[in-house]
Motif scaffolding. Structure first.
Motif, mmCIF file in Angstrom:
data_model
loop_
_atom_site.group_PDB
_atom_site.id
_atom_site.type_symbol
_atom_site.label_atom_id
_atom_site.label_comp_id
_atom_site.label_asym_id
_atom_site.label_seq_id
_atom_site.Cartn_x
_atom_site.Cartn_y
_atom_site.Cartn_z
ATOM 1 N N ASP A 82 0.815 -1.219 0.000
ATOM 2 C CA ASP A 82 0.000 0.000 0.000
ATOM 3 C C ASP A 82 0.849 1.269 0.000
ATOM 4 O OD1 ASP A 82 -2.287 -1.581 0.090
ATOM 5 O OD2 ASP A 82 -2.272 -1.651 2.270
ATOM 6 N N GLY A 83 1.808 1.350 -0.891
ATOM 7 C CA GLY A 83 2.640 2.540 -0.988
ATOM 8 C C GLY A 83 3.899 2.488 -0.151
ATOM 9 N N MET A 84 3.986 1.542 0.776
ATOM 10 C CA MET A 84 5.192 1.357 1.584
ATOM 11 C C MET A 84 6.100 0.371 0.873
ATOM 12 S SD MET A 84 5.605 -0.245 5.450
ATOM 13 C CE MET A 84 4.971 1.170 6.335
ATOM 14 N N ARG A 85 7.256 0.838 0.424
ATOM 15 C CA ARG A 85 8.234 -0.040 -0.216
ATOM 16 C C ARG A 85 9.080 -0.647 0.896
ATOM 17 N NH1 ARG A 85 8.264 4.533 -3.313
ATOM 18 N NH2 ARG A 85 10.264 5.243 -2.428
ATOM 19 N N LEU A 86 8.827 -1.905 1.201
ATOM 20 C CA LEU A 86 9.471 -2.574 2.332
ATOM 21 C C LEU A 86 10.640 -3.413 1.836
ATOM 22 C CD1 LEU A 86 9.383 -3.171 5.386
ATOM 23 C CD2 LEU A 86 7.954 -5.148 4.849
ATOM 24 N N ASN A 87 11.839 -3.056 2.270
ATOM 25 C CA ASN A 87 13.042 -3.815 1.953
ATOM 26 C C ASN A 87 13.482 -4.585 3.193
ATOM 27 O OD1 ASN A 87 12.944 -2.539 -0.512
ATOM 28 N ND2 ASN A 87 14.560 -1.077 -0.045
ATOM 29 N N VAL A 88 13.879 -5.827 3.016
ATOM 30 C CA VAL A 88 14.382 -6.663 4.114
ATOM 31 C C VAL A 88 15.805 -7.061 3.762
ATOM 32 C CG1 VAL A 88 14.061 -8.765 5.453
ATOM 33 C CG2 VAL A 88 12.056 -7.511 4.594
ATOM 34 N N ALA A 89 16.744 -6.764 4.676
ATOM 35 C CA ALA A 89 18.153 -7.094 4.452
ATOM 36 C C ALA A 89 18.650 -7.946 5.610
ATOM 37 C CB ALA A 89 18.981 -5.820 4.329
ATOM 38 N N ILE A 90 19.290 -9.067 5.300
ATOM 39 C CA ILE A 90 19.671 -10.067 6.309
ATOM 40 C C ILE A 90 21.145 -10.379 6.172
ATOM 41 C CG2 ILE A 90 19.204 -12.393 7.188
ATOM 42 C CD1 ILE A 90 16.480 -12.140 5.572
ATOM 43 N N ALA A 91 21.837 -10.417 7.307
ATOM 44 C CA ALA A 91 23.222 -10.877 7.357
ATOM 45 C C ALA A 91 23.318 -12.007 8.371
ATOM 46 C CB ALA A 91 24.159 -9.738 7.756
#
Length: 491
Positions: free
Chosen positions: A203-212
């Motif tokens: 809904d307009g929120m560009r959600l990025n997930v970054a994992i190390a």
């Protein structure tokens, strides 16, 4: 956890001593700070910036020395050197607590600033996320504490990273293709490491997930959890935040024992470090709770224009709303929620400040000692649960704490109006006959009798003769009114 951005600044009389362009508070396009020589083994990095001095004569350069109860942060900055445009050294004098003075010549400008940052100092585990950190597998670099103070007043700053081989950079800051363009140093966060990254839009929120790092649960599980939390919380308060948001997961920079986590939500980024325990199920549940809490900070308080500290609400109450989020996503049951409330209550009962410090009084003193901190977080969660249940009970399921937060979000965050303790308390009072509850447990210091207060809602104490102890559970013989109350959690 989130931090009031006003803690990141100093009075303008100090901040304006260092500017990137003489006589103005705006940098020229392309002004660049380069972060290089990043060593995960030594936990060090180097910074080079070109600065245009704001005034003739003696100038002051200040590095952050104290933040969120952590002292002597300026000890991390070493080998501070200046040279002018002709390559000649500019004498620099350390005056203590991260403050340096220097007097450049009139002709040879701009000035090149170089220094090293040592991030090897061990911290109490819960505080690792509050400042920049660097370990074998990842780094969290906060522009506010690796660059000199004053840059948070400067627009147009660009940052370049020379990352270790195989490391990537994840951030919400925009890039011109080569450099990251920073408009507000106090909000900029960079996550570096051998990252696995996923992107989605809600809904307009560009959600990025970054994992190390390597985990017992899969990247798919982390992404699915992040997405479900984001959707549930947006639906809960009709959230309409747009732009890029970043959720991260990394190991602590130093080896630890036992199940621990540390996190910070700054602007649109969640920094989260996790050290797993021996019980995989317990680790997953701990991670779920902490992530849901930090992601709620995208709304409260990060979307608001706050006037004063009301951590009791945006920390304590948000911890409870994280549990409600997990019930709604079916990652948690009613009884799981009650078990968490009971655990927080057990910690509250042994707090020496429980009968002498209110939630409101403890909030500005959150970092002064552990007792104040736990009043805000642990008592805050218990009071939020009791408030929510009583409001649902009085209104026969028509009102709830999520509804209160929705009203605050729509009335203040979406309109840009300032908000503080009084506005929050007024909204809490408006919804039901709860003035005495608020006076006793939020503004006052009346001690909480949890079992007695939960009884009207159909909560019973279930004792286990074999294992000993007791737990709070929702009873099986509920009245229609009690059924309505609990059914409302899943709407």
């Amino acid at each position: 956890m989130t931090i009031d951005s006003r803690l990141l600044t100093r009075p303008a009389t100090i901040l304006l001593l260092l500017l990137f362009l003489a006589g103005t508070a705006r940098a020229a396009p392309g002004t660049l700070c380069k972060i290089s020589d990043i060593s995960p083994e030594r936990r060090t990095l180097s910074v080079t910036c070109v600065i245009a001095v704001a005034q003739e004569g003696r100038n002051l350069l200040r590095f952050l020395d104290q933040f969120a109860g952590i002292d002597k942060l300026s000890d991390r900055f070493v080998a501070v050197k200046l040279q002018d445009a002709s390559g000649q050294p500019v004498p620099v004098e350390l005056r203590g607590n991260g403050l340096y003075s220097f007097t450049p010549g009139k002709a040879a400008r701009p000035i090149e600033l170089r220094y090293d940052v040592r991030l090897s100092r061990p911290l109490e585990p819960g505080r690792y996320a509050l400042t920049s950190s660097l370990g074998p597998e990842a780094a969290f670099l906060l522009a506010s504490d690796i660059l000199p103070e004053g840059l948070n007043l400067v627009g147009g700053l660009e940052i370049e990273f020379v990352a270790p081989d195989g490391w990537q950079v994840a951030t919400t800051e925009p890039t011109d293709g080569e450099h990251f363009v920073i408009s507000d140093v106090s909000r900029a966060v960079f996550f570096l490491g051998r990252l696995r990254m996923r992107k989605t839009e809600i809904d307009g929120m560009r959600l990025n997930v970054a994992i190390a790092g390597t985990w017992e649960f899969s990247d798919d599980q982390i992404v699915t959890l992040s997405e479900s939390i984001a959707r549930s919380q947006a639906r809960m308060i009709e959230g309409r935040e747009t732009g890029t948001f970043l959720v991260t997961l990394a190991p602590f920079p130093l080896p630890l024992t036992g199940l621990r986590s540390a996190a910070l939500a700054r602007a649109n980024t969640v920094i989260l470090m996790l050290n797993p325990g021996n019980d995989r199920t317990r680790t997953v549940r701990h991670y779920q709770r902490h992530l849901a809490h930090e992601m709620f900070h995208f709304y409260l308080p990060n979307a608001f224009r706050i006037r004063e500290n009301f951590d009791w609400f945006w920390e304590g109450f948000t911890r409870y709303l994280a549990l409600v989020t997990l019930v709604q996503t079916k990652a948690m049951t009613f009884n799981d929620l009650l078990a968490n409330v009971n655990d927080e209550y057990d910690a509250y009962r042994v707090n020496p400040l429980r009968g002498g410090t209110s939630l409101i009084a403890a909030s500005p003193e959150k970092f002064s000692d552990a007792a104040n901190y736990e009043i805000v977080y642990r008592k805050g969660l218990v009071v939020a649960a009791l408030y929510d249940l009583e409001l649902r009970w009085q209104s026969r399921g028509k009102e709830s704490l999520p509804g209160i937060v929705k009203a605050l979000y729509q009335g203040y965050a979406r309109t840009g109006r300032e908000i503080g303790n009084r506005e929050v308390l007024n909204e809490l009072s408006r919804a039901g006959h709860l003035s005495k509850f608020i006076a006793d447990y939020i503004e006052g210091v009346r001690e909480i009798a949890l079992d007695e207060l939960l009884e009207p809602y159909g909560v019973i104490i279930e004792r286990n003769a074999d294992r000993g102890g007791a737990r709070l559970v929702v009873g099986t013989r509920l009245s229609d009114r009690q059924k309505t109350l609990w059914a409302g959690f899943q709407k």
